[in-house]
Design a protein around this motif. Sequence first.
Motif, PDB file in Angstrom:
ATOM      1  N   ASN A 193     -18.092 -18.964  -5.519  1.00  0.00           N
ATOM      2  CA  ASN A 193     -17.264 -19.346  -6.669  1.00  0.00           C
ATOM      3  C   ASN A 193     -16.131 -18.365  -6.938  1.00  0.00           C
ATOM      4  N   GLU A 194     -15.227 -18.818  -7.788  1.00  0.00           N
ATOM      5  CA  GLU A 194     -14.139 -17.962  -8.256  1.00  0.00           C
ATOM      6  C   GLU A 194     -14.737 -16.716  -8.905  1.00  0.00           C
ATOM      7  N   GLY A 195     -13.939 -15.680  -8.967  1.00  0.00           N
ATOM      8  CA  GLY A 195     -14.404 -14.469  -9.639  1.00  0.00           C
ATOM      9  C   GLY A 195     -14.168 -13.275  -8.758  1.00  0.00           C
ATOM     10  N   PRO A 196     -14.141 -12.105  -9.361  1.00  0.00           N
ATOM     11  CA  PRO A 196     -13.806 -10.894  -8.616  1.00  0.00           C
ATOM     12  C   PRO A 196     -14.877 -10.526  -7.577  1.00  0.00           C
ATOM     13  N   VAL A 197     -14.439  -9.845  -6.537  1.00  0.00           N
ATOM     14  CA  VAL A 197     -15.355  -9.335  -5.522  1.00  0.00           C
ATOM     15  C   VAL A 197     -15.135  -7.827  -5.397  1.00  0.00           C
ATOM     16  N   GLU A 198     -16.123  -7.158  -4.838  1.00  0.00           N
ATOM     17  CA  GLU A 198     -15.899  -5.763  -4.450  1.00  0.00           C
ATOM     18  C   GLU A 198     -15.173  -5.791  -3.113  1.00  0.00           C
ATOM     19  N   PHE A 199     -14.094  -5.033  -3.001  1.00  0.00           N
ATOM     20  CA  PHE A 199     -13.293  -4.964  -1.776  1.00  0.00           C
ATOM     21  C   PHE A 199     -13.044  -3.487  -1.520  1.00  0.00           C
ATOM     22  N   ARG A 200     -13.705  -2.935  -0.506  1.00  0.00           N
ATOM     23  CA  ARG A 200     -13.595  -1.490  -0.282  1.00  0.00           C
ATOM     24  C   ARG A 200     -13.324  -1.198   1.190  1.00  0.00           C
ATOM     25  N   SER A 201     -12.744  -0.050   1.444  1.00  0.00           N
ATOM     26  CA  SER A 201     -12.340   0.279   2.812  1.00  0.00           C
ATOM     27  C   SER A 201     -12.826   1.671   3.212  1.00  0.00           C
ATOM     28  N   TYR A 202     -13.167   1.806   4.504  1.00  0.00           N
ATOM     29  CA  TYR A 202     -13.758   3.048   5.002  1.00  0.00           C
ATOM     30  C   TYR A 202     -13.243   3.361   6.394  1.00  0.00           C
ATOM     31  N   ARG A 203     -13.271   4.637   6.716  1.00  0.00           N
ATOM     32  CA  ARG A 203     -13.213   5.074   8.107  1.00  0.00           C
ATOM     33  C   ARG A 203     -14.639   5.367   8.520  1.00  0.00           C
ATOM     34  N   ILE A 204     -14.995   4.945   9.716  1.00  0.00           N
ATOM     35  CA  ILE A 204     -16.333   5.262  10.230  1.00  0.00           C
ATOM     36  C   ILE A 204     -16.144   5.881  11.606  1.00  0.00           C
ATOM     37  N   ILE A 205     -16.320   7.189  11.682  1.00  0.00           N
ATOM     38  CA  ILE A 205     -16.073   7.907  12.938  1.00  0.00           C
ATOM     39  C   ILE A 205     -17.268   8.794  13.244  1.00  0.00           C
ATOM     40  N   ASP A 206     -17.845   8.600  14.429  1.00  0.00           N
ATOM     41  CA  ASP A 206     -19.013   9.398  14.856  1.00  0.00           C
ATOM     42  C   ASP A 206     -20.094   9.429  13.784  1.00  0.00           C
ATOM     43  N   GLY A 207     -20.340   8.297  13.158  1.00  0.00           N
ATOM     44  CA  GLY A 207     -21.419   8.224  12.185  1.00  0.00           C
ATOM     45  C   GLY A 207     -21.058   8.745  10.809  1.00  0.00           C
ATOM     46  N   GLU A 208     -19.814   9.220  10.650  1.00  0.00           N
ATOM     47  CA  GLU A 208     -19.397   9.722   9.344  1.00  0.00           C
ATOM     48  C   GLU A 208     -18.547   8.694   8.615  1.00  0.00           C
ATOM     49  N   VAL A 209     -18.910   8.418   7.365  1.00  0.00           N
ATOM     50  CA  VAL A 209     -18.210   7.408   6.577  1.00  0.00           C
ATOM     51  C   VAL A 209     -17.310   8.103   5.560  1.00  0.00           C
ATOM     52  N   THR A 210     -16.036   7.710   5.530  1.00  0.00           N
ATOM     53  CA  THR A 210     -15.118   8.225   4.526  1.00  0.00           C
ATOM     54  C   THR A 210     -14.493   7.042   3.811  1.00  0.00           C
ATOM     55  N   GLU A 211     -14.736   6.942   2.519  1.00  0.00           N
ATOM     56  CA  GLU A 211     -14.098   5.846   1.782  1.00  0.00           C
ATOM     57  C   GLU A 211     -12.640   6.186   1.537  1.00  0.00           C
ATOM     58  N   GLU A 212     -11.817   5.165   1.520  1.00  0.00           N
ATOM     59  CA  GLU A 212     -10.392   5.389   1.265  1.00  0.00           C
ATOM     60  C   GLU A 212      -9.913   4.423   0.199  1.00  0.00           C
ATOM     61  N   GLU A 213      -8.795   4.769  -0.391  1.00  0.00           N
ATOM     62  CA  GLU A 213      -8.206   3.948  -1.431  1.00  0.00           C
ATOM     63  C   GLU A 213      -7.640   2.670  -0.810  1.00  0.00           C
ATOM     64  N   VAL A 214      -7.653   1.573  -1.561  1.00  0.00           N
ATOM     65  CA  VAL A 214      -7.023   0.335  -1.093  1.00  0.00           C
ATOM     66  C   VAL A 214      -5.823   0.053  -1.984  1.00  0.00           C
ATOM     67  N   THR A 215      -4.654  -0.039  -1.386  1.00  0.00           N
ATOM     68  CA  THR A 215      -3.436  -0.369  -2.133  1.00  0.00           C
ATOM     69  C   THR A 215      -2.974  -1.750  -1.694  1.00  0.00           C
ATOM     70  N   VAL A 216      -2.938  -2.673  -2.669  1.00  0.00           N
ATOM     71  CA  VAL A 216      -2.498  -4.033  -2.352  1.00  0.00           C
ATOM     72  C   VAL A 216      -1.031  -4.159  -2.774  1.00  0.00           C
ATOM     73  N   VAL A 217      -0.194  -4.550  -1.836  1.00  0.00           N
ATOM     74  CA  VAL A 217       1.242  -4.684  -2.113  1.00  0.00           C
ATOM     75  C   VAL A 217       1.653  -6.144  -1.900  1.00  0.00           C
ATOM     76  N   ALA A 218       2.748  -6.546  -2.535  1.00  0.00           N
ATOM     77  CA  ALA A 218       3.220  -7.920  -2.380  1.00  0.00           C
ATOM     78  C   ALA A 218       3.528  -8.187  -0.919  1.00  0.00           C
ATOM     79  N   GLN A 219       4.207  -7.239  -0.288  1.00  0.00           N
ATOM     80  CA  GLN A 219       4.502  -7.330   1.145  1.00  0.00           C
ATOM     81  C   GLN A 219       4.484  -5.938   1.746  1.00  0.00           C
ATOM     82  N   LEU A 220       4.106  -5.842   3.023  1.00  0.00           N
ATOM     83  CA  LEU A 220       4.156  -4.534   3.672  1.00  0.00           C
ATOM     84  C   LEU A 220       5.614  -4.082   3.722  1.00  0.00           C
ATOM     85  N   PRO A 221       5.856  -2.769   3.602  1.00  0.00           N
ATOM     86  CA  PRO A 221       7.227  -2.276   3.714  1.00  0.00           C
ATOM     87  C   PRO A 221       7.811  -2.628   5.083  1.00  0.00           C
TER      88      PRO A 221
END
Lengths: 159, 92
Positions: free
Chosen positions: A127-155
């Motif tokens: 259904n409609e409604g907000p979702v969790e949307f998150r982004s990570y780097r996963i390298i050699d078993g190490e997880v690093t969360e990163e910020e997500v910036t949503v833009v109207a269009q990519l530069p």
Amino acid sequence: MSVRAPSSPRLCAVLTIDQATYDAIVAHAKRDHPDECCGIVAGPEGSDRPERFIEMINAAGSPTFYEFDSTELLALYKEMWANDEEPVIVYHSHTATEAYPSRTDIGLASEPNAHYVLVSTREHGNNEGPVEFRSYRIIDGEVTEEEVTVVAQLPARSN
Amino acid sequence: MAIEVRIPTILRTYTGGEKAVDAEGATLAALIDDLEARHTGIKDRLIDNGDLRRFVNVYINDEDVRFIGGLEAALSDGDQVVVLPAVAGGAA
């Protein structure tokens, strides 16, 4: 464990994504709920620009596991190689748990240059409604969360 | 006899950054042993307990080797081999 520096200078702590691609990932996750959805957003090699949204079929067809079909996987990579592209985003959904990489996700992550995007549909399902949307780097078993910036269009491309 | 092997990003630490390397072998098993001789450590990333790892895909001329004999799949000069890790995961 020591803190490691990113292995490539273009690794940055932000995922910048355009609204249409963001919406397409969320729509795919909602549509496939309660099964996990999966896909890739490809971009020019080394650009860190998620430009080409590619929805994949979850060959596992499961609420707790996803896997690209091996034949479709090869076709997708051949297409990216021909275009000098790479997977900039690898996305999938969790349908009953938070949008955080599971032990399976971490163990199987095999694209050190990709942003691993997780969407959780546990709150509103199809259904409609907000979702969790998150982004990570996963390298050699190490997880690093990163910020997500949503833009109207990519530069505009710098080159 | 040379067979081109396409190496995925995550295994290029074993090939000095090369995207594709040459190797030899009449079967996939022999080819992987030859790769190991040239790029020490790579075999363990492909094989576990004498079989291809579950989440590593290997293709010979675009065919998933699981359908054409696995490690015993035959190779000949000019064949193209692609190694691709599965894209997989999930909450389980």
